[in-house]
Design an enzyme around this catalytic site. Sequence first.
Site, PDB file in Angstrom:
ATOM      1  N   CYS A 133       0.865  -1.341   0.052  1.00 44.09           N
ATOM      2  CA  CYS A 133       0.043  -0.011  -0.139  1.00 44.09           C
ATOM      3  C   CYS A 133       0.869   1.360  -0.102  1.00 44.09           C
ATOM      4  O   CYS A 133       1.304   1.592   1.078  1.00 44.09           O
ATOM      5  CB  CYS A 133      -0.731  -0.097   1.160  1.00 44.09           C
ATOM      6  SG  CYS A 133      -2.126   1.554   1.725  1.00 44.09           S
ATOM      7  N   CYS A 136      -0.682   4.118   2.100  1.00 42.27           N
ATOM      8  CA  CYS A 136      -0.443   3.865   3.621  1.00 42.27           C
ATOM      9  C   CYS A 136       0.998   4.127   4.190  1.00 42.27           C
ATOM     10  O   CYS A 136       1.309   4.798   4.939  1.00 42.27           O
ATOM     11  CB  CYS A 136      -0.561   2.275   3.731  1.00 42.27           C
ATOM     12  SG  CYS A 136      -2.263   1.568   3.310  1.00 42.27           S
ATOM     13  N   ASP A 137       2.160   3.681   3.090  1.00 40.03           N
ATOM     14  CA  ASP A 137       3.428   3.434   3.704  1.00 40.03           C
ATOM     15  C   ASP A 137       4.370   4.384   2.833  1.00 40.03           C
ATOM     16  O   ASP A 137       5.554   4.398   3.415  1.00 40.03           O
ATOM     17  CB  ASP A 137       3.900   1.933   3.777  1.00 40.03           C
ATOM     18  CG  ASP A 137       3.128   1.042   4.713  1.00 40.03           C
ATOM     19  OD1 ASP A 137       2.559   1.608   5.566  1.00 40.03           O
ATOM     20  OD2 ASP A 137       2.998  -0.191   4.317  1.00 40.03           O
TER      21      ASP A 137
HETATM   22  P1  FAD Z   1     -10.962  -5.726   6.386  1.00 41.79           P
HETATM   23  O1  FAD Z   1     -10.047  -5.218   7.319  1.00 41.79           O
HETATM   24  O2  FAD Z   1     -10.519  -6.771   5.398  1.00 41.79           O
HETATM   25  O3  FAD Z   1     -11.975  -6.751   7.547  1.00 41.79           O
HETATM   26  C1  FAD Z   1     -12.861  -7.832   6.785  1.00 41.79           C
HETATM   27  C2  FAD Z   1     -13.007  -8.622   8.150  1.00 41.79           C
HETATM   28  O4  FAD Z   1     -13.986  -9.733   7.620  1.00 41.79           O
HETATM   29  C3  FAD Z   1     -11.663  -9.382   8.539  1.00 41.79           C
HETATM   30  O5  FAD Z   1     -11.663  -9.365  10.089  1.00 41.79           O
HETATM   31  C4  FAD Z   1     -12.147 -10.853   8.185  1.00 41.79           C
HETATM   32  O6  FAD Z   1     -11.658 -11.914   9.236  1.00 41.79           O
HETATM   33  C5  FAD Z   1     -13.561 -10.976   8.399  1.00 41.79           C
HETATM   34  N1  FAD Z   1     -14.303 -11.888   7.201  1.00 41.79           N
HETATM   35  C6  FAD Z   1     -13.861 -12.151   6.105  1.00 41.79           C
HETATM   36  N2  FAD Z   1     -14.447 -13.326   5.634  1.00 41.79           N
HETATM   37  C7  FAD Z   1     -15.375 -13.518   6.585  1.00 41.79           C
HETATM   38  C8  FAD Z   1     -16.513 -14.489   6.472  1.00 41.79           C
HETATM   39  N3  FAD Z   1     -16.738 -15.314   5.760  1.00 41.79           N
HETATM   40  N4  FAD Z   1     -17.228 -14.617   7.924  1.00 41.79           N
HETATM   41  C9  FAD Z   1     -16.969 -14.157   9.084  1.00 41.79           C
HETATM   42  N5  FAD Z   1     -15.882 -13.035   8.876  1.00 41.79           N
HETATM   43  C10 FAD Z   1     -15.216 -13.100   7.529  1.00 41.79           C
HETATM   44  N6  FAD Z   1      -5.104   1.556   5.348  1.00 41.79           N
HETATM   45  C11 FAD Z   1      -5.070   2.825   5.985  1.00 41.79           C
HETATM   46  O7  FAD Z   1      -5.725   3.629   5.794  1.00 41.79           O
HETATM   47  N7  FAD Z   1      -3.800   2.980   6.450  1.00 41.79           N
HETATM   48  C12 FAD Z   1      -2.660   2.028   6.634  1.00 41.79           C
HETATM   49  O8  FAD Z   1      -1.707   2.496   7.081  1.00 41.79           O
HETATM   50  C13 FAD Z   1      -2.934   0.822   6.065  1.00 41.79           C
HETATM   51  N8  FAD Z   1      -2.018  -0.123   6.140  1.00 41.79           N
HETATM   52  C14 FAD Z   1      -2.114  -1.377   5.776  1.00 41.79           C
HETATM   53  C15 FAD Z   1      -1.019  -2.234   5.913  1.00 41.79           C
HETATM   54  C16 FAD Z   1      -1.550  -3.784   5.453  1.00 41.79           C
HETATM   55  C17 FAD Z   1      -0.319  -4.538   5.721  1.00 41.79           C
HETATM   56  C18 FAD Z   1      -2.728  -3.885   4.944  1.00 41.79           C
HETATM   57  C19 FAD Z   1      -2.954  -5.437   4.589  1.00 41.79           C
HETATM   58  C20 FAD Z   1      -3.666  -3.134   4.871  1.00 41.79           C
HETATM   59  C21 FAD Z   1      -3.559  -1.879   5.351  1.00 41.79           C
HETATM   60  N9  FAD Z   1      -4.519  -0.592   4.652  1.00 41.79           N
HETATM   61  C22 FAD Z   1      -4.137   0.588   5.409  1.00 41.79           C
HETATM   62  C23 FAD Z   1      -5.788  -1.052   4.283  1.00 41.79           C
HETATM   63  C24 FAD Z   1      -6.696  -1.155   5.406  1.00 41.79           C
HETATM   64  O9  FAD Z   1      -6.451  -2.383   6.161  1.00 41.79           O
HETATM   65  C25 FAD Z   1      -8.086  -1.843   4.673  1.00 41.79           C
HETATM   66  O10 FAD Z   1      -8.485  -0.767   3.693  1.00 41.79           O
HETATM   67  C26 FAD Z   1      -9.286  -1.892   5.511  1.00 41.79           C
HETATM   68  O11 FAD Z   1      -8.938  -2.719   6.705  1.00 41.79           O
HETATM   69  C27 FAD Z   1     -10.609  -2.561   4.858  1.00 41.79           C
HETATM   70  O12 FAD Z   1     -11.362  -2.588   5.860  1.00 41.79           O
HETATM   71  P2  FAD Z   1     -12.618  -3.581   5.723  1.00 41.79           P
HETATM   72  O13 FAD Z   1     -13.749  -3.606   7.153  1.00 41.79           O
HETATM   73  O14 FAD Z   1     -13.389  -3.269   4.489  1.00 41.79           O
HETATM   74  O15 FAD Z   1     -12.165  -4.844   5.332  1.00 41.79           O
END
Ligand code: FAD
Length: 312
Positions: A133, A136-137
Amino acid sequence: MLELAIIGGGPAGLSAGLYATRGGLKEVVMFEKGMPGGQITSSSEMENYPGVAEVKSGFDFMMPWQEQCFRFGLKHEMAEVVRVKRKENHFVVVLSNQKEVEAKSVIVATGGSPKRSGVKGEDVYWGKGVSSCATCDGFFYKNKEVAVLGGGDTAVEESIYLAKICSKVTLIHRRNAFRASPVTLERAKNEAKIEFLTPYGIEEICGNDSGVTGLKLKNLEEETIKEIKVDGIFVLIGFNVNNSVLMQEDGSAICATNEYGQAIVNLKMETNIPGLFVAGDLRIDAPKQVVCAAADGATAALGAIEYIEHHK
Ligand code: FAD
Ligand code: NAP
């Protein structure tokens, strides 16, 4: 019957939980297969959430989110959801333990994950110089040299973004032809700080206790090896969305999706199925940022409240 089922406990799901419970919905359950928090809990540093001046690990950053939700009555069921089905004028959430839970409305916030290349050293230095990302980084590499792996729009666009921050960006792609749009490619080629290396693959990401120090690269035509020094490498080779819960027994999706399996939603996070919302990284055009996922979750919850109010 639940008023609202939230699937996924990342920033989108937790934010939806907060807004739904504070907004007066009763019987709101968040189904999360692991610990709530989502993808960001795997990040060691998070510094771009507005209003949070302190740099925190993703895990520490997300911990208060669930506490805040539970205070307003959100229930958390640690369970994997297999699918969401439509039944008459409500939904059925099918869990991996065969249990079925009925809900008037559903917010799917199962997120996704960036693809990994599998090259040697990638896992070792993930979060210590290997990132997926740039938004992010990228700032951590201000005035430093970095590399980008990939040949799609994301890799090329993010190389342009990184060139504004870093002293040099080496764009490594395994073919001479790029998937990225010609216009974007042209912009990158006009950027003096970007060097293109094609057709190259990464043999190894090298480093030490402080993180990434360089890359061992292979010219895939000439089979020659070359080493370059970089402080960071951005692996931007695509993203997998967790859309399995949308898939029905016949292989179709419960709601409209695009060719990448992302759910098509409007500005209210509504899918084309009334009462079904999708928020966060699973939706089309997601900026893949915590702040955006959280905003999506809040928007979807407000939509769910409105939907339930009108379908009493
Ligand atoms: P997710 O965070 O992916 O959460 C989805 C959740 O659903 C998970 O907990 C998963 O376990 C659960 N899930 C999935 N399938 C199922 C199922 N079938 N049943 C039950 N539960 C399920 N963004 C920033 O703004 N700043 C940063 O510095 C940043 N750094 C990042 C660093 C890394 C290494 C990564 C991987 C991402 C980073 N991001 C950052 C991006 C950010 O993490 C994502 O955009 C954000 O988390 C998305 O949120 P979400 O709730 O849509 O999905
Ligand atoms: P993508 O288009 O699938 O491109 C992935 C790139 O990574 C490809 O060049 C691919 O190489 C390379 N790759 C895949 N696996 C690899 C591996 N293991 N090792 C090395 N290289 C590997 O993904 P994306 O760039 O994330 O884009 C996804 C979609 O979003 C695309 O349709 C894109 O157009 C769109 N998008 C649009 C915009 C915009 O319009 N502004 C911005 C970003 C993304 P090959 O080419 O050899 O397969």
